[in-house]
Motif scaffolding. Structure first.
Motif, PDB file in Angstrom:
ATOM      1  N   TRP A  45       0.805  -1.208   0.000  1.00  0.00           N
ATOM      2  CA  TRP A  45       0.000   0.000   0.000  1.00  0.00           C
ATOM      3  C   TRP A  45       0.843   1.265   0.000  1.00  0.00           C
ATOM      4  CZ3 TRP A  45      -0.835  -3.594   4.115  1.00  0.00           C
ATOM      5  CH2 TRP A  45      -1.890  -4.470   3.903  1.00  0.00           C
ATOM      6  N   THR A  46       0.180   2.356  -0.334  1.00  0.00           N
ATOM      7  CA  THR A  46       0.739   3.695  -0.163  1.00  0.00           C
ATOM      8  C   THR A  46       0.124   4.232   1.121  1.00  0.00           C
ATOM      9  OG1 THR A  46       0.802   3.983  -2.559  1.00  0.00           O
ATOM     10  CG2 THR A  46       0.961   5.969  -1.221  1.00  0.00           C
ATOM     11  N   ALA A  47       0.935   4.902   1.922  1.00  0.00           N
ATOM     12  CA  ALA A  47       0.418   5.367   3.209  1.00  0.00           C
ATOM     13  C   ALA A  47       0.862   6.778   3.512  1.00  0.00           C
ATOM     14  CB  ALA A  47       0.877   4.433   4.328  1.00  0.00           C
ATOM     15  N   GLU A  48       0.041   7.443   4.301  1.00  0.00           N
ATOM     16  CA  GLU A  48       0.384   8.751   4.846  1.00  0.00           C
ATOM     17  C   GLU A  48      -0.009   8.732   6.309  1.00  0.00           C
ATOM     18  OE1 GLU A  48      -0.372  12.534   2.658  1.00  0.00           O
ATOM     19  OE2 GLU A  48      -1.704  12.920   4.365  1.00  0.00           O
ATOM     20  N   ALA A  49       0.928   9.151   7.167  1.00  0.00           N
ATOM     21  CA  ALA A  49       0.649   9.222   8.607  1.00  0.00           C
ATOM     22  C   ALA A  49       0.581  10.684   9.007  1.00  0.00           C
ATOM     23  CB  ALA A  49       1.736   8.507   9.398  1.00  0.00           C
ATOM     24  N   ARG A  50      -0.419  11.008   9.815  1.00  0.00           N
ATOM     25  CA  ARG A  50      -0.596  12.367  10.322  1.00  0.00           C
ATOM     26  C   ARG A  50      -0.810  12.302  11.825  1.00  0.00           C
ATOM     27  NH1 ARG A  50      -1.342  16.609   7.057  1.00  0.00           N
ATOM     28  NH2 ARG A  50      -1.250  16.201   4.843  1.00  0.00           N
ATOM     29  N   ALA A  72      -3.696  16.951  27.353  1.00  0.00           N
ATOM     30  CA  ALA A  72      -2.283  17.352  27.283  1.00  0.00           C
ATOM     31  C   ALA A  72      -1.408  16.104  27.136  1.00  0.00           C
ATOM     32  CB  ALA A  72      -1.887  18.134  28.528  1.00  0.00           C
ATOM     33  N   GLY A  73      -0.462  16.166  26.230  1.00  0.00           N
ATOM     34  CA  GLY A  73       0.451  15.046  26.018  1.00  0.00           C
ATOM     35  C   GLY A  73      -0.115  13.927  25.174  1.00  0.00           C
ATOM     36  N   LYS A  74      -1.316  14.118  24.628  1.00  0.00           N
ATOM     37  CA  LYS A  74      -1.916  13.077  23.786  1.00  0.00           C
ATOM     38  C   LYS A  74      -1.999  13.550  22.350  1.00  0.00           C
ATOM     39  CE  LYS A  74      -4.515  10.967  27.475  1.00  0.00           C
ATOM     40  NZ  LYS A  74      -5.808  10.685  28.039  1.00  0.00           N
ATOM     41  N   ARG A  75      -1.757  12.630  21.461  1.00  0.00           N
ATOM     42  CA  ARG A  75      -1.865  12.900  20.030  1.00  0.00           C
ATOM     43  C   ARG A  75      -2.758  11.829  19.418  1.00  0.00           C
ATOM     44  NH1 ARG A  75       0.719  16.299  22.194  1.00  0.00           N
ATOM     45  NH2 ARG A  75       2.431  17.553  21.394  1.00  0.00           N
ATOM     46  N   HIS A  76      -3.392  12.166  18.303  1.00  0.00           N
ATOM     47  CA  HIS A  76      -4.171  11.186  17.546  1.00  0.00           C
ATOM     48  C   HIS A  76      -3.366  10.865  16.295  1.00  0.00           C
ATOM     49  CE1 HIS A  76      -7.588   8.907  16.174  1.00  0.00           C
ATOM     50  NE2 HIS A  76      -7.519   9.545  15.008  1.00  0.00           N
ATOM     51  N   LEU A  77      -2.977   9.605  16.161  1.00  0.00           N
ATOM     52  CA  LEU A  77      -2.227   9.138  15.001  1.00  0.00           C
ATOM     53  C   LEU A  77      -3.223   8.634  13.965  1.00  0.00           C
ATOM     54  CD1 LEU A  77       0.473   8.340  13.630  1.00  0.00           C
ATOM     55  CD2 LEU A  77       0.245   6.133  14.800  1.00  0.00           C
ATOM     56  N   MET A  78      -3.127   9.185  12.754  1.00  0.00           N
ATOM     57  CA  MET A  78      -4.007   8.767  11.662  1.00  0.00           C
ATOM     58  C   MET A  78      -3.148   8.186  10.541  1.00  0.00           C
ATOM     59  SD  MET A  78      -6.673  11.994  11.416  1.00  0.00           S
ATOM     60  CE  MET A  78      -5.440  13.200  10.969  1.00  0.00           C
ATOM     61  N   LEU A  79      -3.498   6.992  10.088  1.00  0.00           N
ATOM     62  CA  LEU A  79      -2.825   6.377   8.947  1.00  0.00           C
ATOM     63  C   LEU A  79      -3.836   6.242   7.811  1.00  0.00           C
ATOM     64  CD1 LEU A  79      -0.679   3.594  10.604  1.00  0.00           C
ATOM     65  CD2 LEU A  79       0.160   5.480   9.241  1.00  0.00           C
ATOM     66  N   PHE A  80      -3.534   6.896   6.721  1.00  0.00           N
ATOM     67  CA  PHE A  80      -4.363   6.802   5.524  1.00  0.00           C
ATOM     68  C   PHE A  80      -3.695   5.782   4.616  1.00  0.00           C
ATOM     69  CE2 PHE A  80      -5.200  10.914   7.362  1.00  0.00           C
ATOM     70  CZ  PHE A  80      -6.568  11.046   7.248  1.00  0.00           C
ATOM     71  N   ILE A  81      -4.314   4.615   4.485  1.00  0.00           N
ATOM     72  CA  ILE A  81      -3.755   3.510   3.700  1.00  0.00           C
ATOM     73  C   ILE A  81      -4.520   3.451   2.383  1.00  0.00           C
ATOM     74  CG2 ILE A  81      -3.228   1.053   3.666  1.00  0.00           C
ATOM     75  CD1 ILE A  81      -1.868   2.479   5.986  1.00  0.00           C
ATOM     76  N   THR A  82      -3.776   3.547   1.284  1.00  0.00           N
ATOM     77  CA  THR A  82      -4.390   3.614  -0.041  1.00  0.00           C
ATOM     78  C   THR A  82      -3.919   2.448  -0.905  1.00  0.00           C
ATOM     79  OG1 THR A  82      -4.334   6.017   0.132  1.00  0.00           O
ATOM     80  CG2 THR A  82      -4.740   5.120  -2.050  1.00  0.00           C
ATOM     81  N   ASP A  83      -4.844   1.893  -1.665  1.00  0.00           N
ATOM     82  CA  ASP A  83      -4.506   0.864  -2.652  1.00  0.00           C
ATOM     83  C   ASP A  83      -3.948   1.583  -3.874  1.00  0.00           C
ATOM     84  OD1 ASP A  83      -4.444  -1.052  -4.663  1.00  0.00           O
ATOM     85  OD2 ASP A  83      -6.321  -1.980  -4.033  1.00  0.00           O
ATOM     86  N   PRO A  84      -2.675   1.389  -4.207  1.00  0.00           N
ATOM     87  CA  PRO A  84      -2.090   2.138  -5.327  1.00  0.00           C
ATOM     88  C   PRO A  84      -2.727   1.819  -6.682  1.00  0.00           C
ATOM     89  CG  PRO A  84      -0.509   0.533  -4.471  1.00  0.00           C
ATOM     90  CD  PRO A  84      -1.707   0.506  -3.576  1.00  0.00           C
ATOM     91  N   ALA A  85      -3.326   0.647  -6.817  1.00  0.00           N
ATOM     92  CA  ALA A  85      -3.963   0.278  -8.081  1.00  0.00           C
ATOM     93  C   ALA A  85      -5.223   1.095  -8.345  1.00  0.00           C
ATOM     94  CB  ALA A  85      -4.293  -1.213  -8.092  1.00  0.00           C
ATOM     95  N   THR A  86      -5.963   1.427  -7.275  1.00  0.00           N
ATOM     96  CA  THR A  86      -7.224   2.144  -7.451  1.00  0.00           C
ATOM     97  C   THR A  86      -7.157   3.595  -6.980  1.00  0.00           C
ATOM     98  OG1 THR A  86      -8.055   1.510  -5.268  1.00  0.00           O
ATOM     99  CG2 THR A  86      -8.527   0.001  -7.103  1.00  0.00           C
ATOM    100  N   GLY A  87      -6.186   3.896  -6.110  1.00  0.00           N
ATOM    101  CA  GLY A  87      -6.107   5.240  -5.539  1.00  0.00           C
ATOM    102  C   GLY A  87      -7.142   5.487  -4.454  1.00  0.00           C
ATOM    103  N   LYS A  88      -7.857   4.432  -4.066  1.00  0.00           N
ATOM    104  CA  LYS A  88      -8.901   4.552  -3.055  1.00  0.00           C
ATOM    105  C   LYS A  88      -8.396   3.979  -1.730  1.00  0.00           C
ATOM    106  CE  LYS A  88     -12.672   4.283  -6.342  1.00  0.00           C
ATOM    107  NZ  LYS A  88     -13.891   3.596  -6.750  1.00  0.00           N
ATOM    108  N   PRO A  89      -9.055   4.366  -0.625  1.00  0.00           N
ATOM    109  CA  PRO A  89      -8.663   3.791   0.666  1.00  0.00           C
ATOM    110  C   PRO A  89      -8.719   2.265   0.621  1.00  0.00           C
ATOM    111  CG  PRO A  89     -10.153   5.626   1.018  1.00  0.00           C
ATOM    112  CD  PRO A  89     -10.122   5.363  -0.472  1.00  0.00           C
ATOM    113  N   ALA A  90      -7.690   1.632   1.170  1.00  0.00           N
ATOM    114  CA  ALA A  90      -7.627   0.173   1.191  1.00  0.00           C
ATOM    115  C   ALA A  90      -8.727  -0.375   2.093  1.00  0.00           C
ATOM    116  CB  ALA A  90      -6.260  -0.288   1.668  1.00  0.00           C
ATOM    117  N   ALA A  91      -9.368  -1.426   1.634  1.00  0.00           N
ATOM    118  CA  ALA A  91     -10.471  -2.022   2.396  1.00  0.00           C
ATOM    119  C   ALA A  91      -9.951  -3.109   3.334  1.00  0.00           C
ATOM    120  CB  ALA A  91     -11.497  -2.616   1.431  1.00  0.00           C
TER     121      ALA A  91
END
Length: 153
Positions: A45-50, A72-91
């Motif tokens: 997959w292609t991924a982006e972490a925020r 305070a001291g907490k973060r929310h980690l988001m990983l956007f995982i994409t199927d490179p063949a379709t460009g859509k979020p991986a299921a």
């Protein structure tokens, strides 16, 4: 307390609480875009972490300072995982992330939960320094991992 009376109380409190939660509801779970901390491949997959500063997000949403301070001291980690063949979020993706703190002696593992178009988790990052993340992602028949770091100032 009777059922009807209970329903009336719930309805009344819901209406009174609406102005507090309306700004957050307008954005849904988006939580802003956060800061991009990784972009690349995770297995197939292609991924982006925020990373989103939860205290700052709460302050922007208009909650009380006392409530925001609980984040305070907490973060929310988001990983956007994409199927490179379709460009859509991986299921069907799921995974875990091991977060290692600046002292390198302590680490914690969080389970990533599906949240709309991303998988994510809340992570504790209480002290400044470099944090490393190791994400292990899988879906039926596919696996991948990636490591990345972030310096908290």
């Amino acid at each position: 307390m009777g059922t009807k009376r209970f329903i009336v109380w719930v309805a009344a409190f819901s209406i009174l609480a609406l102005p507090v939660f309306a700004p957050a509801a307008e954005k849904g779970h988006d939580m802003g875009k956060g800061e991009k901390i990784f972009s690349g491949k995770v297995g197939p997959w292609t991924a982006e972490a925020r990373l989103v500063d939860m205290k700052a997000q709460m302050e922007q949403s208009g909650v009380s300072a006392k409530t925001a301070e609980r984040f305070a001291g907490k973060r929310h980690l988001m990983l956007f995982i994409t199927d490179p063949a379709t460009g859509k979020p991986a299921a069907g993706v799921a995974g875990k992330v091991v977060v290692t703190g600046p002292d390198k002696a302590s680490s914690s593992t969080v389970t990533l939960v599906v949240m709309g178009e991303h998988i994510g988790a809340d992570v504790g990052m209480p002290t400044p320094g470099e944090y490393t993340f190791r994400a292990d992602i899988e879906s039926p028949g596919r696996k991948g991992s990636a490591a990345f770091s972030y310096t908290l100032k």
